[in-house]
Design a protein around this motif. Structure first.
Motif, mmCIF file in Angstrom:
data_model
loop_
_atom_site.group_PDB
_atom_site.id
_atom_site.type_symbol
_atom_site.label_atom_id
_atom_site.label_comp_id
_atom_site.label_asym_id
_atom_site.label_seq_id
_atom_site.Cartn_x
_atom_site.Cartn_y
_atom_site.Cartn_z
ATOM 1 N N UNK A 51 0.841 -1.196 0.000
ATOM 2 C CA UNK A 51 0.000 0.000 0.000
ATOM 3 C C UNK A 51 0.869 1.236 0.000
ATOM 4 N N UNK A 52 0.428 2.231 0.747
ATOM 5 C CA UNK A 52 1.214 3.461 0.794
ATOM 6 C C UNK A 52 1.124 4.101 2.160
ATOM 7 N N UNK A 53 2.116 4.942 2.429
ATOM 8 C CA UNK A 53 2.181 5.734 3.660
ATOM 9 C C UNK A 53 2.339 7.196 3.265
ATOM 10 N N UNK A 54 1.798 8.079 4.070
ATOM 11 C CA UNK A 54 1.986 9.521 3.898
ATOM 12 C C UNK A 54 2.982 9.993 4.943
ATOM 13 N N UNK A 55 3.844 10.903 4.532
ATOM 14 C CA UNK A 55 4.839 11.468 5.440
ATOM 15 C C UNK A 55 4.842 12.985 5.295
ATOM 16 N N UNK A 56 5.174 13.647 6.375
ATOM 17 C CA UNK A 56 5.252 15.110 6.371
ATOM 18 C C UNK A 56 6.515 15.584 5.666
ATOM 19 N N UNK A 57 6.377 16.690 4.988
ATOM 20 C CA UNK A 57 7.532 17.398 4.443
ATOM 21 C C UNK A 57 7.821 18.534 5.413
ATOM 22 N N UNK A 58 9.028 18.573 5.915
ATOM 23 C CA UNK A 58 9.413 19.654 6.827
ATOM 24 C C UNK A 58 10.667 20.317 6.290
ATOM 25 N N UNK A 59 10.702 21.622 6.451
ATOM 26 C CA UNK A 59 11.868 22.399 6.078
ATOM 27 C C UNK A 59 12.158 23.339 7.232
ATOM 28 N N UNK A 60 13.368 23.258 7.769
ATOM 29 C CA UNK A 60 13.755 24.042 8.944
ATOM 30 C C UNK A 60 12.719 23.891 10.053
ATOM 31 N N UNK A 61 12.322 22.644 10.285
ATOM 32 C CA UNK A 61 11.378 22.263 11.339
ATOM 33 C C UNK A 61 9.966 22.825 11.165
ATOM 34 N N UNK A 62 9.636 23.289 9.973
ATOM 35 C CA UNK A 62 8.301 23.821 9.706
ATOM 36 C C UNK A 62 7.591 22.925 8.692
ATOM 37 N N UNK A 63 6.330 22.598 8.975
ATOM 38 C CA UNK A 63 5.527 21.743 8.099
ATOM 39 C C UNK A 63 5.326 22.429 6.752
ATOM 40 N N UNK A 64 5.621 21.670 5.677
ATOM 41 C CA UNK A 64 5.503 22.228 4.324
ATOM 42 C C UNK A 64 4.621 21.390 3.409
ATOM 43 N N UNK B 269 -2.966 -4.507 3.674
ATOM 44 C CA UNK B 269 -2.835 -3.311 2.830
ATOM 45 C C UNK B 269 -2.992 -2.099 3.739
ATOM 46 N N UNK B 270 -2.098 -1.128 3.555
ATOM 47 C CA UNK B 270 -2.173 0.112 4.327
ATOM 48 C C UNK B 270 -2.527 1.262 3.389
ATOM 49 N N UNK B 271 -3.561 1.998 3.753
ATOM 50 C CA UNK B 271 -3.955 3.231 3.069
ATOM 51 C C UNK B 271 -3.812 4.326 4.128
ATOM 52 N N UNK B 272 -2.698 5.023 4.084
ATOM 53 C CA UNK B 272 -2.313 5.904 5.186
ATOM 54 C C UNK B 272 -2.700 7.357 4.938
ATOM 55 N N UNK B 273 -3.391 7.887 5.908
ATOM 56 C CA UNK B 273 -3.687 9.318 6.029
ATOM 57 C C UNK B 273 -4.581 9.856 4.909
ATOM 58 N N UNK B 274 -5.738 9.234 4.763
ATOM 59 C CA UNK B 274 -6.737 9.814 3.859
ATOM 60 C C UNK B 274 -7.221 11.122 4.471
#
Length: 175
Positions: free
Chosen positions: A33-46, A103-108
């Motif tokens: 399946x899929x996983x969602x991950x955060x994008x961070x830049x200089x510790x800030x969520x992007x 199956x993983x469906x992550x972070x709908x």
């Protein structure tokens, strides 16, 4: 028939992904399946990127699906769901059942609704006889509302249940 559709809802940062990681490790599950991950830049969520657990041929495996222009202004990259996301879920649907346990469906959230083909693939997976874990935000969207209305799911709310309670319940259902 044992229940095999587990939907875990909660606000951001309530531990849904951590719970999933714990279940995979403790039950020694082979996941696709899929996983969602955060994008961070200089510790800030992007924003977020999607990571297919199995490689999707012809693509890098970590594709941004949402970006933040200002603190609250987010842009969903629908083409990623329409292309990479659909191929990822098509691969999942075509995978021989003896090669995975779940199956993983992550972070709908809200972004998926803009891609009818992606939503269709999600529903095909939920209609399958595979064990499925859906992690989703507790927000209002057509896809999330439809999933919550299904009679073949077990719904766990991390805003109202402890992680340990949910993990124990799911373990008992799977064993």
């Amino acid at each position: 028939m044992k229940p095999n559709k587990f939907v875990i809802i909660g606000k951001s940062n309530t531990g849904k992904s951590y719970l999933m990681d714990s279940l995979i490790e403790k039950l020694k599950l082979r996941a696709i399946g899929y996983r969602m991950h955060s994008i961070k830049f200089e510790n800030e969520f992007k924003g977020y990127y999607i990571h297919s657990i199995d490689d999707v041929e012809g693509y890098h495996n970590n594709i941004p699906v949402q970006t933040v222009l200002k603190k609250k202004h987010r842009i969903n990259l629908v083409e990623v769901y329409d292309t990479f996301g659909v191929l990822c879920l098509t691969d999942v649907l075509n995978k021989p059942k003896d090669e995975y346990d779940c199956i993983i469906l992550d972070e709908l959230g809200r972004g998926e609704d803009a891609s009818p083909e992606f939503v269709n693939k999600i529903n095909n997976i939920l209609d399958s006889d595979s064990t499925v874990f859906v992690l989703m935000k507790n927000v209002s969207s057509p896809l999330i509302s439809d999933i919550k209305k299904r009679h073949d799911i077990l719904l766990y709310d991390m805003d109202n249940m402890s992680q340990d309670e949910i993990e124990l319940n799911i373990k008992n259902k799977l064993q």
